[in-house]
Design a protein around this motif. Structure first.
Motif, mmCIF file in Angstrom:
data_model
loop_
_atom_site.group_PDB
_atom_site.id
_atom_site.type_symbol
_atom_site.label_atom_id
_atom_site.label_comp_id
_atom_site.label_asym_id
_atom_site.label_seq_id
_atom_site.Cartn_x
_atom_site.Cartn_y
_atom_site.Cartn_z
ATOM 1 N N ARG A 12 -64.402 -46.321 -15.412
ATOM 2 C CA ARG A 12 -65.162 -46.819 -14.261
ATOM 3 C C ARG A 12 -65.270 -45.727 -13.217
ATOM 4 O O ARG A 12 -64.268 -45.147 -12.811
ATOM 5 C CB ARG A 12 -64.485 -48.048 -13.683
ATOM 6 N N ARG A 14 -66.940 -44.216 -9.457
ATOM 7 C CA ARG A 14 -67.394 -44.675 -8.154
ATOM 8 C C ARG A 14 -68.915 -44.724 -8.111
ATOM 9 O O ARG A 14 -69.602 -43.920 -8.688
ATOM 10 C CB ARG A 14 -66.892 -43.725 -7.060
ATOM 11 N N ARG A 15 -69.437 -45.715 -7.376
ATOM 12 C CA ARG A 15 -70.874 -45.930 -7.329
ATOM 13 C C ARG A 15 -71.620 -44.686 -6.845
ATOM 14 O O ARG A 15 -72.668 -44.340 -7.368
ATOM 15 C CB ARG A 15 -71.213 -47.113 -6.404
ATOM 16 N N ILE A 18 -72.008 -42.225 -9.640
ATOM 17 C CA ILE A 18 -72.963 -42.706 -10.635
ATOM 18 C C ILE A 18 -74.397 -42.443 -10.190
ATOM 19 O O ILE A 18 -75.236 -41.975 -10.952
ATOM 20 C CB ILE A 18 -72.739 -44.209 -10.891
ATOM 21 N N ILE A 19 -74.679 -42.755 -8.919
ATOM 22 C CA ILE A 19 -76.034 -42.560 -8.405
ATOM 23 C C ILE A 19 -76.406 -41.084 -8.421
ATOM 24 O O ILE A 19 -77.508 -40.699 -8.807
ATOM 25 C CB ILE A 19 -76.154 -43.146 -6.998
ATOM 26 N N SER A 125 -81.857 -45.493 -19.785
ATOM 27 C CA SER A 125 -80.698 -45.066 -19.002
ATOM 28 C C SER A 125 -79.533 -46.031 -19.197
ATOM 29 O O SER A 125 -79.729 -47.228 -19.409
ATOM 30 C CB SER A 125 -81.048 -45.003 -17.510
ATOM 31 N N PRO A 127 -76.831 -48.521 -17.915
ATOM 32 C CA PRO A 127 -77.108 -49.489 -16.850
ATOM 33 C C PRO A 127 -76.761 -49.002 -15.450
ATOM 34 O O PRO A 127 -77.515 -49.258 -14.495
ATOM 35 C CB PRO A 127 -76.255 -50.700 -17.253
ATOM 36 N N GLU A 128 -75.660 -48.282 -15.302
ATOM 37 C CA GLU A 128 -75.243 -47.865 -13.960
ATOM 38 C C GLU A 128 -76.115 -46.772 -13.364
ATOM 39 O O GLU A 128 -76.020 -46.475 -12.169
ATOM 40 C CB GLU A 128 -73.771 -47.415 -13.970
ATOM 41 N N GLU A 129 -76.977 -46.156 -14.179
ATOM 42 C CA GLU A 129 -77.861 -45.107 -13.674
ATOM 43 C C GLU A 129 -79.318 -45.550 -13.608
ATOM 44 O O GLU A 129 -80.155 -44.848 -13.037
ATOM 45 C CB GLU A 129 -77.761 -43.860 -14.564
ATOM 46 N N GLU A 131 -81.250 -47.906 -12.088
ATOM 47 C CA GLU A 131 -82.000 -48.149 -10.857
ATOM 48 C C GLU A 131 -82.251 -46.855 -10.091
ATOM 49 O O GLU A 131 -83.337 -46.632 -9.547
ATOM 50 C CB GLU A 131 -81.259 -49.156 -9.975
ATOM 51 N N THR A 211 -73.913 -48.391 -25.907
ATOM 52 C CA THR A 211 -73.723 -49.402 -24.869
ATOM 53 C C THR A 211 -74.434 -50.677 -25.265
ATOM 54 O O THR A 211 -75.656 -50.668 -25.482
ATOM 55 C CB THR A 211 -74.284 -48.907 -23.520
ATOM 56 N N HIS A 218 -77.049 -40.919 -20.798
ATOM 57 C CA HIS A 218 -76.146 -40.629 -19.675
ATOM 58 C C HIS A 218 -76.385 -39.177 -19.281
ATOM 59 O O HIS A 218 -76.276 -38.275 -20.101
ATOM 60 C CB HIS A 218 -74.686 -40.845 -20.069
#
Length: 250
Positions: A12, A14-15, A18-19, A125, A127-129, A131, A211, A218
């Motif tokens: 995991r 940090r947001r 990831i951005i 992408s 999922p965390e990237e 948006e 995933t 990624h």
């Protein structure tokens, strides 16, 4: 991305990190194209950045017929079992499946259409990237148009073109859920209005991550990709590229 960072991609994050990684993925494409095409800017007095291989329209293999070197390796990449947003998805959990996702991403995402770039980012992408990558679509498409000498807004000039053709692929198996994939890409572009088409070769690398039953992209920093080379150039083989067998696609 170093191997320890690739391993950390499983954990995991940090947001904010990831951005930033997602933005780096989109910017990597922009930077590669700007290095290849010079961004359509006038000379500013600085030394030009090193460019990927240039191939003139009458010299597609950078050599005479006597120097043509047939690819040593060919690969027929698997098709996606389903489609999402009109794009192939659900590739098999194999190295070839990871490579097929990366090639599909290049075909769909390296575009001068913001809608196409956004669709590819949302489809491929992690999922965390997704948006953050989608939010860069308009700028990415504009930079691609600029790199090709096409106005960044308004209608396309007559005969303008920006065609992206993956021609080679290679991969590094890391584990059953992580494969580093590199794609060798031929880009044929024209600014239209009677201009002759220009062809450039660019390579890119990404980390394919398994995933939710499919391979996803990624981002990794640019600068880790093999040297691009066209089919027929001996460097295509020496760089380790496998020629993509297109079947009925071509």
């Amino acid at each position: 991305m170093s191997l320890d960072l690739q391993t950390a991609a499983n954990k995991r994050m940090r947001r904010g990190l990831i951005i930033l990684a997602a933005i780096a993925a989109v910017l990597a494409v922009i930077v590669v194209l700007l290095l290849a095409f010079g961004g359509g800017k006038k000379d500013d007095g600085k030394a030009p950045a090193p460019a990927p291989t240039h191939v003139g329209p009458s010299n597609p293999t950078e050599g005479s017929e006597d120097s043509y070197a047939s690819p040593k390796s060919w690969v027929k990449l698997p098709e996606g079992k389903e489609r999402s947003n009109g794009l192939p998805v659900r590739f098999p959990q194999t190295d070839e499946g990871a490579a097929a996702m990366a090639v599909a991403l290049v075909r769909a995402g390296w575009s001068i259409s913001p809608e196409e770039v956004e669709k590819a980012a949302g489809t491929y992408s992690v999922p965390e990237e997704a948006e953050a990558a989608k939010s860069m679509a308009k700028d990415s498409a504009a930079e691609n148009r600029k790199a090709a000498g096409i106005p960044t807004s308004g209608p396309m000039p007559q005969d303008a073109a920006f065609n992206v053709i993956p021609i080679g692929v290679q991969w590094e198996h890391q584990d059953n859920t992580h494969v580093k994939v590199s794609v060798d890409v031929r880009i044929v572009m024209s600014s239209g209005t009677g201009s002759s088409p220009d062809t450039r070769l660019v390579s890119t690398s990404t980390l394919a991550v398994w995933t939710d039953g499919d391979w996803k992209d990624h981002s990794i920093p640019p600068g880790q990709q093999p040297k691009p080379a066209d089919i027929g150039n001996p460097e295509f083989n020496s760089a380790g590229w496998k020629a993509i067998q297109e079947g009925d696609r071509r």
